[in-house]
Design a protein around this motif. Sequence first.
Motif, short mmCIF file in Angstrom:
data_model
loop_
_atom_site.label_atom_id
_atom_site.label_comp_id
_atom_site.label_asym_id
_atom_site.label_seq_id
_atom_site.Cartn_x
_atom_site.Cartn_y
_atom_site.Cartn_z
N LYS A 1 -36.05 -16.97 101.60
CA LYS A 1 -37.05 -16.44 100.72
C LYS A 1 -37.90 -15.69 101.39
CE LYS A 1 -39.71 -20.60 100.23
NZ LYS A 1 -40.08 -21.85 99.42
N SER A 2 -38.79 -14.81 101.01
CA SER A 2 -39.72 -13.77 101.45
C SER A 2 -40.83 -13.59 100.79
CB SER A 2 -39.11 -12.71 102.24
OG SER A 2 -38.40 -11.85 101.15
N VAL A 3 -41.90 -13.05 101.42
CA VAL A 3 -42.90 -12.64 100.59
C VAL A 3 -43.45 -11.12 101.02
CG1 VAL A 3 -45.59 -13.09 100.33
CG2 VAL A 3 -43.91 -14.76 100.38
N THR B 1 -37.53 -2.91 101.39
CA THR B 1 -36.96 -3.43 102.56
C THR B 1 -36.84 -4.81 102.15
OG1 THR B 1 -38.48 -1.99 103.72
CG2 THR B 1 -37.04 -4.08 105.13
N GLN B 2 -37.19 -5.79 101.76
CA GLN B 2 -37.06 -7.12 101.47
C GLN B 2 -36.06 -6.99 100.50
OE1 GLN B 2 -40.41 -9.68 101.13
NE2 GLN B 2 -41.40 -9.02 103.25
N GLU C 1 -42.23 -2.26 101.57
CA GLU C 1 -42.02 -3.74 102.06
C GLU C 1 -41.30 -4.14 101.03
OE1 GLU C 1 -42.62 -4.79 104.99
OE2 GLU C 1 -41.58 -6.49 104.80
#
Lengths: 433, 433
Positions: free
Chosen positions: A39-41, A51-52, A48
């Motif tokens: 998981k990412s923020v 990219t994620q 951004e």
Amino acid sequence: VRAAIVAVGSELLGSVRAETNSLRLAALLHRHGVPVTAKSVAGDDVDEVATQVASAAGRHELVIVSGGLGPTADDVTREGVAAALGRSLERDTDLAESLAQRFRAMGVRMPANNLRQADVLGGAAVLANPLGSAPGQRLETAGCTLFLLPGVPSELEAMARAEIEPWLAANTDGGELELGCLKVACMAESALDERLEPFYREYGSEALTILASQGDLTLLVEVAGDPEERRSGLGERLARLRSLLGDAVYGESVEHTLERVVGETLAAAGATVVTAESCTGGLVAERLTKVPGSSAYFLGSLVAYSNRLKTELMGVRPEVIERSGAVSAEVVAQMAHGARARLEADYAVAVSGIAGPGGATEGKPVGTVYLAVEGPDGGAAQRQLRLPGDRDTVRWIASQHALEMIRRLALGLPPRGRHVTDVGEVADGAGER
Amino acid sequence: VRAAIVAVGSELLGSVRAETNSLRLAALLHRHGVPVTAKSVAGDDVDEVATQVASAAGRHELVIVSGGLGPTADDVTREGVAAALGRSLERDTDLAESLAQRFRAMGVRMPANNLRQADVLGGAAVLANPLGSAPGQRLETAGCTLFLLPGVPSELEAMARAEIEPWLAANTDGGELELGCLKVACMAESALDERLEPFYREYGSEALTILASQGDLTLLVEVAGDPEERRSGLGERLARLRSLLGDAVYGESVEHTLERVVGETLAAAGATVVTAESCTGGLVAERLTKVPGSSAYFLGSLVAYSNRLKTELMGVRPEVIERSGAVSAEVVAQMAHGARARLEADYAVAVSGIAGPGGATEGKPVGTVYLAVEGPDGGAAQRQLRLPGDRDTVRWIASQHALEMIRRLALGLPPRGRHVTDVGEVADGAGER
């Protein structure tokens, strides 16, 4: 199916707000046997987000993007996903009209930027938001399904249930897990592990997950297989755990808090309770009254920090405080007795201790806590503890013990003594009363 | 310099534990003017760690990896980073010896897997861990510096201060920010915004960040520039905010909780306080006693859920409860008066309300709360509120108002009435007393 979650919002990159939407999503995915493997923020930044999302979609079969779907300029999830997947972004006239309708119904002029919420990604299905204005979207790429959901927790949860749950049911080949839970209070994790040795031998150590928080252990069991197998497998494991843990188990769901279980026990018995507190400062009463409907069994509480009030409110004899100190077995026994008699309750629990950081005396270090409970028909129990940790921790664990002592006395269970030695028995007073 | 944070640990991908180490790191980075522009969580999996670290290092000048440095087989951060950056991983004999020494000093045999903590990445500097056995590592790639730190919060924080802070000081060209904070309780965010209109006109709306939580507003101001400029710029802005907010400001640091400020105010005046609580069930007392050293001013508390105990403990006249109801202006006034007199305190605050979900009556919906405070020399104040939200929210905001009322009375400030109308003034009883 492996899942990734991308949360969008600059406020989630700061020092104040933790990202927690993913916890709810993980719970739902887990029920269907789908692990979250990353998981990412991302902040409110198109590049951004792109990219994620591109990275997540390239490595997972399911990607959930939460947040950044609102009307303001910093809501850029739509643009970021469009860039990540090379999709168009076009205004949906039906959606625009329904947004306008929404505002007309409220009698409010719609700010023009609200129409951004009608921008739909090429090939995406629009997902209705029953609780807010920002619709969600679902789209497919080669090998990955993406859900874009709003970040407001209530909206996210409602839409996850309405949209993701059916998708999981259809796309995970019944790989659903049967989940079970047992809760135990006031036991050290190492002591629990020891008791569960036979379970580990029979089912393996990976058959059980233990979540430990202060004075509270949550045991999670999950069983895969076809529906019939799962259910019987889970029943068997839970029965085995119960046979090993006996009356130490107080609850069987994550939602069963100790204060709620104590309340249900008292309500079922038609009994009432009061507290007499010193170092916990009202925390035991506060926890008992956190439970809706607690007025059925909770009468009130006396909190006495000063020795004068221990005497005046609870009837503790001054010479006992003089002789044994305010933090002593004798004093908590008198606190419980006095509170029960004066407030005319069936049960009373009393706590006195040294929560720290100051207040330690010779032989009574910070973390020394005495508890007493008194019930009908002469029922009573006492404990002396040496608790580790800071002020908040000592107070919290002491409140756990207070609640657990009420539960055991109200259920007619024998007082637990074993843990006292676990944390260091206090010699003087151990045999008193 | 832009920073990314990668947290490693499968437990952070589940439904229970939120990732919070990054909040502490973000605070430290923010002080040096370094924004966190991405963060992510990887499970205990070499490939996933490698993917996330490679991606972060390719797009940021600073990457902090937390967790996964322990001795067990699922601690794979070292291996993941080695794979991401194409570095070797070799056992450092000095480090291995110091680990062995550590165990010898404790008189414990070292399990062999502990030596994994002595595996050092090619080109990395070893960072001492003053609080634990897992050392950190720092390494450079073209354009990026990576710090690997343990995931235990206390160890992470100590090492971030010791290792990252000096690096930031040396590598951010004095771009440090001057940060200021003001705290305000019991004011709606919209009301605050209105009052701050002149500030926004002078400094722009981006000059201020407002963090709103239940009944509590934290105002954050940051100023960049050279040290001299920053300090005077911050002083100017804080002074302007104070001139607009006046005595509504209760604190000037994130650590200044309302209960702590109330405690300091009482301690400075050599005054004592007690509480008389119904719907908050001991929460006000619990918050007051959360503060170390609160025995200097907190004497005790009476919690009465039942009407009988409101009469017996606090001296509320039964005919008043009969006439006005237990949730009424007259009853809280008598609760405060009775508690102050009987417990012989300088200040007493009383709360009675309907926290819900049950208990609403005609004209008194869930969220109706009455508060009264009484002090020396005839000082007193009362409020009636209609609070939104669930049981926990109503209780918490009510406790905020109780504390704020003590603060204002103890400081000799006029009672605040404005917010009462914000949330809907309760007509009957508004003019009583």
